[in-house]
Scaffold this active site. Structure first.
Site, PDB file in Angstrom:
ATOM      1  N   ASP A 170     -15.589  17.822  20.965  1.00  0.00           N
ATOM      2  CA  ASP A 170     -15.032  18.198  22.184  1.00  0.00           C
ATOM      3  C   ASP A 170     -16.560  18.020  23.033  1.00  0.00           C
ATOM      4  OD1 ASP A 170     -14.050  18.905  24.602  1.00  0.00           O
ATOM      5  OD2 ASP A 170     -13.468  21.043  23.991  1.00  0.00           O
ATOM      6  N   ASP A 227      -3.258   4.395  -0.479  1.00  0.00           N
ATOM      7  CA  ASP A 227      -2.612   4.532   0.771  1.00  0.00           C
ATOM      8  C   ASP A 227      -1.301   4.600   0.686  1.00  0.00           C
ATOM      9  OD1 ASP A 227      -1.484   3.094   2.842  1.00  0.00           O
ATOM     10  OD2 ASP A 227      -2.891   1.444   2.803  1.00  0.00           O
ATOM     11  N   HIS A 283      -0.685  -2.700   6.115  1.00  0.00           N
ATOM     12  CA  HIS A 283      -0.520  -1.644   5.104  1.00  0.00           C
ATOM     13  C   HIS A 283       0.578  -2.212   4.222  1.00  0.00           C
ATOM     14  CE1 HIS A 283      -3.285   1.511   6.397  1.00  0.00           C
ATOM     15  NE2 HIS A 283      -2.949   1.057   7.567  1.00  0.00           N
TER      16      HIS A 283
END
Lengths: 566, 566
Positions: free
Chosen positions: B449, B201, B374
Site C-alpha cells: 500500500d 494449473d 489455460h
C-alpha cells in the site's frame, strides 16, 4: 432546452424515464398529456460497489412532486424489487396516488407498505389481464406476459396522442410452468391498432436466439434429484415462484420434504401459496426446525442467497452459521441463478466454501439449472413484428444493450431516428409522426442510506467515503489561545485506516514537528500568530502534513486539522 | 502440528505454496530437501474490492526469510505479473538469490528491477527449453509450453526424493501463433521417469473440452478488418505478445499502420521486438503522435485497458481523455479479452461509454476475439495421462477449480488421497509412496500500500477503512482543563463521509448537547469531573454519540472522540 421542460407542446404525449433507461433495475416511467400524469412502475436500483455505504437508489421524484396533483395512478407491471421497491419511499412525497397491480403483485407490495406504516394511506387497486382501466385520459389494458415471477403484465395504454405499449421483463415462454404463456394474440391485436410508441426491455439484446423455457429447469432438477444421496439445497431468487414450484414438484416425485429457508423466501412462499400461485400437497412444506425429524435423503432446502449476499441463507450455510443447516459432505447444493454483473466474486466465494465443506455443487450455465426471464434477440424482433410501433424506446438495460437493440430494430427496417436511446431524465415528446428527445429533466441519483432519503448522501459525501476508504484519515488537533493565538495544547495526531501510528513513532513525531514549525512560522516573535484566521491555519496544516505524509509513505490519507480556540 | 514445521522428516521433499494454491494469481512455491531450497515463481495477487486502498498482495516471505541462506535460486516460468510481480519486493528480503528465466521473461523482469534500483544486486541467469540446470541437489529441465505470452516454460525438477513436474499456465495449442507448441514429447519422457509429484494449473477445470488455439483469433480479426471503415482499436493484455502479433499481421494485410498505446503496451512491444519475439515490417509500427498523418482507415491502435482499468488507455479513450485518440462515430473497438472475475462491471462501463460516443464495439465470447491461455478439462486429463505422477497438487485456481480437478483426476483412476487440495501456507511432504499435508506455515496476506510492504496494512486497518467507507467518520473534540477537568472549549463536531452537517444543524446541536450532558454527568458539582480518566471519557462520548446518531439516522459512522487537556 430547459425552457421546453415546463412548456409542453399541445397535443403531444410526454414520456420520461425517471429511472430505467440506460440502467438495469431502476424502473419508473412518467406519461404526461396536458394536465394528466400516469406513472408506470416505481423500482429501486441496487448500488454499485463504489457507492460506499449506500443501501438503495431511488428514481428522482422532483418531476412528479411538481405535478403530484395531476397523477392518476401508478401502474405496476410485476412484483420484482426493481419495479416496486421505491413505492414506500416515493408515495409519501406524492400525496399517495392509487397503486394498480395484479393479485400477486399487490400481495408482494402489501408487506412493504406495512413495514413503512403506509397500509391505510395507499389505495391498492386490483387489475386483471384482459381488463380495461380508465385513469384520467388514459385507458390501460393489462395483458399477461411470462417472466421469472408469476402474474406479470404488460400494458396497452390508449392516450390522446396515440397508443403506447409498455412491455418490460418478459419472454415468449410457450411452455411456462404456470401454463400461462405470454399473450401473443393481444400483442397482435395491439399491433393492428398502430401503436405510436413501444417501451420495451432490452437487457438480453446481446443474446442470440430465444431464451429457453423455464420448464427446461425441471429436467435438470430431475437429473440432480435422481442421483443425490444426501440433502439437496437449491438456492434461487425468492421471487422466482415458478422455480420454487419446480423444486416442490420434483421433491414430491422423489419423496422429499421441502424447507423454505431465508426470510424473503419464507415470506414469498407464504404469500404465493395463500394467493394460489404456488401448489404444494399438504405436509410437503416444512419449517427448518422440523428438519431433524427426517433423514437427509428426505429433504430439500430451497433458500435465498443465490447472489452470494453475505447475510442470506446460502452464504450463512457455507460459513456454517445457519441454525438448522450446516453444510457437510453428502450435501448437493444447486445454485439456480446466474450472478448479476458485479456479484460474480461473492458467488464464487460461496461456492468455494461449499466445496471446502465437502458439498457437491451444481452451478454455471452448462448445468441448465437457470434460465433468464428476459427476451433474447429473436423474441425482441418478434415483439417488434407483432406490435409494429411507430417509435420504440428500449430500456431496462445498459447503454450497450440499447445500442445493440437499435441495430436489431434497424435490421428489420426501422428508421434509426425512430429508435430512441434515452438516458435517465430525458424528456421525450410524441405525436403522430413525431417523436424526439426535447429536453432533460431532473434525473439525479437519489440515495437511501440508513433511514434518510435523498439529497442527504450527495456525491461529495461519496467522494469523501472513497477517499477515506483508500488511505484512511489523519487528524491534527491543536488548541490555541483565542486571545493571543499561542499554542497551548497539542498538536495531537490521531488516525484511522491509515497506518499503525503506535509502530510509527517517528512518523508521528516528525508530523507534529512539521505542524509546530508551521504554526511558529506565523509567530510574530511574541508567541502569538500574526493572524487568528482559523481557516488559513487549518489549510496550512493540511498542506504541510499532507506533503510530509506523502513523502514518507506515498499515501494520501484525508487530513483533517482541528484548531480549537480556548 | 506446529512442531512439524521446523523438523522435516529425513529423505522427504517439502513442498509449500506461499501463494498460489487456492487463489488465482499469487504464485510462489517452495521446494525444500534437507538444507536446500528452491523457489518457483514469485508473483503478486491483485486485491479484491473489499481490500480498500491496497495496491498489491505478496506471498508471505517469512518461511523463506528463515531459510534465505539455503535458497539456490528462483526459477520463473513466464513473464506474467502473477509470476514475476513480487520479485522486486521479496528479493531484498532474501539476500538476492539468483533469478532464472528464459530470454523474454528476463527481458520483462529487467525494467521492474530497474525501477526498484535492484539491477546490479540481482544475478539474472538465462535458461533455455531443452537445457539442464543444476541448483544444489536439484536439477531443473525447462521445456516449452504454449501460453498467452511467448517463451513460457514448465519445469521437470529432479530432487533426491523423486521427480517433480511444475506445469502451470499452459495449454496444448498445436497451432500457436509463434509456431512453438507445447512440448508433448518432453512431457511423455518425464512420464516415463515416474514422477513423484505434479504441480499443475487448474483454473479452467470448469471448462469442458479443449481451449481453442490462439490462431482462431486471426480469423476473427480478419472478419473485422475486412469491413471496418474507420479506425480500429484493439484492446488486449500488454503481455499477450501473440495477440499483438496477430494485430500486426492483419494490419499489414489490410494496409494499416499499428499504434501501440498505453505505457505497458508500448514497453512490452518494444522489449518483445528487441528480443525477437515480435515481427513487424519496418515502418508498420508508429507512435500515437504520428496518427494525424494518416487517414482513419489506415490505422489500428492496439492498447491496454481491456479489463476496464480506469487509468488505462481504453477507459481514457472512452472518456475522451486520451491525447491522440478521441473515440468517435466510425471507430471499431475490439475488446480482445475476457473480464477477470470482479472486473465485469468496469469493463461494461467502458463498453457503454464507447457506444455512447458512437463507436462500433466487438466484445464477448460469441465474437471469438479472445481465447484463454489455460488448459481445459480434456487437456488437464491429457497431461495426467502423459505424466502419470504418483501425486498431484492442482493450484492456480479457486477452491472450486481444485475440487473439480480432483473429480477429473479420480475419474481417470487416481486415488482421491493422491490428489492434494492445499491452501496457501500448507506444508506438504513427499517421498516414494508418501504424500501428505503435515502442517501449516505462515501464509498470511502481505499487502503493499503506497511504498510500505507487509505488516503495515493489517486487517485492523482494512476493517477501519471498510467502516469509514460505509458511513464515514464523526469527530467530537473537546478541551478540558488538565487540573480541574472542566470543559473549557468545545465540544466541536466535525464529520466526513457521514452527512452534510451544515444542513443538519439540529443533529449537530443535539449531538453537542448529549456530549455536554455526558461530561456534566461526571461533574462533582464544582465544575470538575470526578475523574480525569481520558480513556473513560472518550469511551463514554463514543457510546453516547454513537447511540444518538443511530437513533436519528440509522447509520453508524466511526466516532472518534478527542479530549485535549489544556
Amino acid at each position: 432546452m430547459p425552457g421546453s421542460i415546463c412548456c409542453m407542446s399541445k397535443n403531444r404525449l410526454r414520456v420520461i424515464p425517471l429511472g430505467g433507461a440506460g440502467e438495469v433495475g431502476r424502473n419508473c416511467w412518467v406519461l404526461e398529456y396536458g394536465d394528466d400524469v400516469l406513472v408506470l412502475d416505481m423500482g429501486v436500483l441496487f448500488p454499485e460497489s463504489e457507492m460506499l455505504g449506500v443501501d438503495l437508489i431511488l428514481p428522482d421524484p422532483t418531476y412528479l412532486q411538481e405535478r403530484k396533483a395531476k397523477i392518476h395512478g401508478v401502474f405496476i407491471s410485476h412484483g420484482h424489487e426493481d419495479h416496486i421497491g421505491a413505492l414506500p419511499y416515493l408515495l409519501p412525497l406524492l400525496d399517495y396516488p392509487d397503486v394498480y397491480g395484479t393479485k400477486l403483485t399487490l400481495g408482494l407490495i402489501q408487506p412493504k407498505l406495512k413495514e413503512h406504516k403506509l397500509l391505510d394511506k395507499v389505495d391498492r387497486k386490483l387489475i386483471e389481464p384482459g381488463g380495461k382501466y380508465v385513469a384520467g385520459p388514459f385507458t390501460i389494458e393489462p395483458f399477461h406476459i411470462a417472466h421469472s415471477i408469476p402474474d406479470a403484465v404488460a400494458f396497452g395504454i390508449s392516450t390522446p396522442a396515440g397508443l403506447v405499449v409498455y412491455l418490460t421483463d418478459w419472454k415468449f415462454d410457450h411452455t411456462p410452468v404456470d401454463n400461462w404463456p405470454t399473450d401473443v394474440t393481444k400483442m397482435a391485436e395491439l399491433g393492428r391498432r398502430n401503436p405510436l410508441l413501444l417501451l420495451t426491455d432490452c437487457v438480453r439484446a446481446e443474446a442470440p436466439g430465444v431464451t429457453p423455457s423455464e420448464r427446461v429447469i425441471g429436467t435438470a432438477f430431475d437429473n440432480i434429484f435422481a442421483v443425490a444421496q444426501g440433502r439437496i439445497i437449491v438456492a434461487t431468487f425468492a421471487s422466482n415462484i415458478s422455480r420454487v414450484q419446480m423444486v416442490i414438484d420434483t421433491a414430491e416425485a422423489y419423496g422429499r420434504k421441502v424447507v423454505p429457508a431465508g426470510r424473503s423466501m419464507e415470506n414469498n412462499v407464504r404469500i404465493a401459496q395463500e394467493l394460489g400461485y404456488l401448489r404444494a400437497p399438504d405436509g410437503l412444506l416444512i419449517r427448518p426446525s422440523q428438519m431433524a425429524e427426517y433423514n437427509d435423503d428426505e429433504l430439500v432446502v430451497v433458500c435465498t442467497g443465490s447472489q452470494g449476499e453475505p447475510m442470506a441463507a446460502l452464504a450463512r450455510m457455507a460459513n456454517r452459521d445457519y441454525p438448522h443447516v450446516k453444510i457437510k459432505s453428502g450435501d448437493t447444493v444447486v445454485v439456480s441463478a446466474t450472478p448479476i454483473p458485479g456479484n460474480e466474486t461473492s458467488v464464487h466465494k460461496v461456492i468455494d466454501n461449499l466445496y471446502r465443506l465437502g458439498a457437491e455443487v451444481v452451478y454455471g450455465s452448462d448445468s441448465r439449472i437457470h434460465v433468464s426471464g428476459h427476451a433474447a434477440q429473436e423474441e425482441l424482433k418478434m415483439a417488434l413484428a407483432l406490435l409494429r410501433p411507430q417509435f420504440v424506446i428500449p430500456f431496462h438495460g445498459d447503454y450497450r444493450h440499447m445500442a445493440i437493440y437499435k441495430k436489431l430494430a434497424t435490421s428489420m427496417g426501422f428508421q434509426p431516428d425512430h429508435v430512441i436511446l434515452a438516458e435517465t431524465g430525458a424528456i421525450m415528446e410524441f405525436s403522430q409522426d413525431f417523436g424526439e428527445i426535447v429536453g432533460k429533466g431532473p434525473g439525479g441519483l437519489i440515495y437511501v442510506d440508513g433511514t434518510a432519503i435523498g439529497g442527504d448522501v450527495s456525491n461529495a459525501i461519496l467522494r469523501d467515503r472513497q477517499m477515506l476508504a483508500k488511505d484512511g484519515i489523519l487528524m491534527v488537533v491543536v488548541s490555541v489561545d483565542s486571545a493571543t493565538g499561542k499554542v497551548i495544547a497539542g498538536p495531537d495526531v490521531v488516525s484511522r485506516g491509515f497506518t499503525h501510528l503506535r509502530q510509527s513513532t517517528d512518523l508521528i513525531e516528525t508530523t507534529k514537528q512539521r505542524v509546530r514549525e508551521s504554526l511558529n512560522g506565523n509567530d510574530d516573535g511574541n508567541g502569538t500568530t500574526s493572524t487568528m484566521d482559523l481557516t488559513y491555519l487549518q489549510r496550512k496544516i493540511r498542506d504541510i502534513v499532507g506533503e510530509h505524509l506523502y513523502q514518507q509513505t506515498r499515501r494520501r490519507p484525508m487530513i483533517l486539522p482541528v484548531v480549537m480556540e480556548v
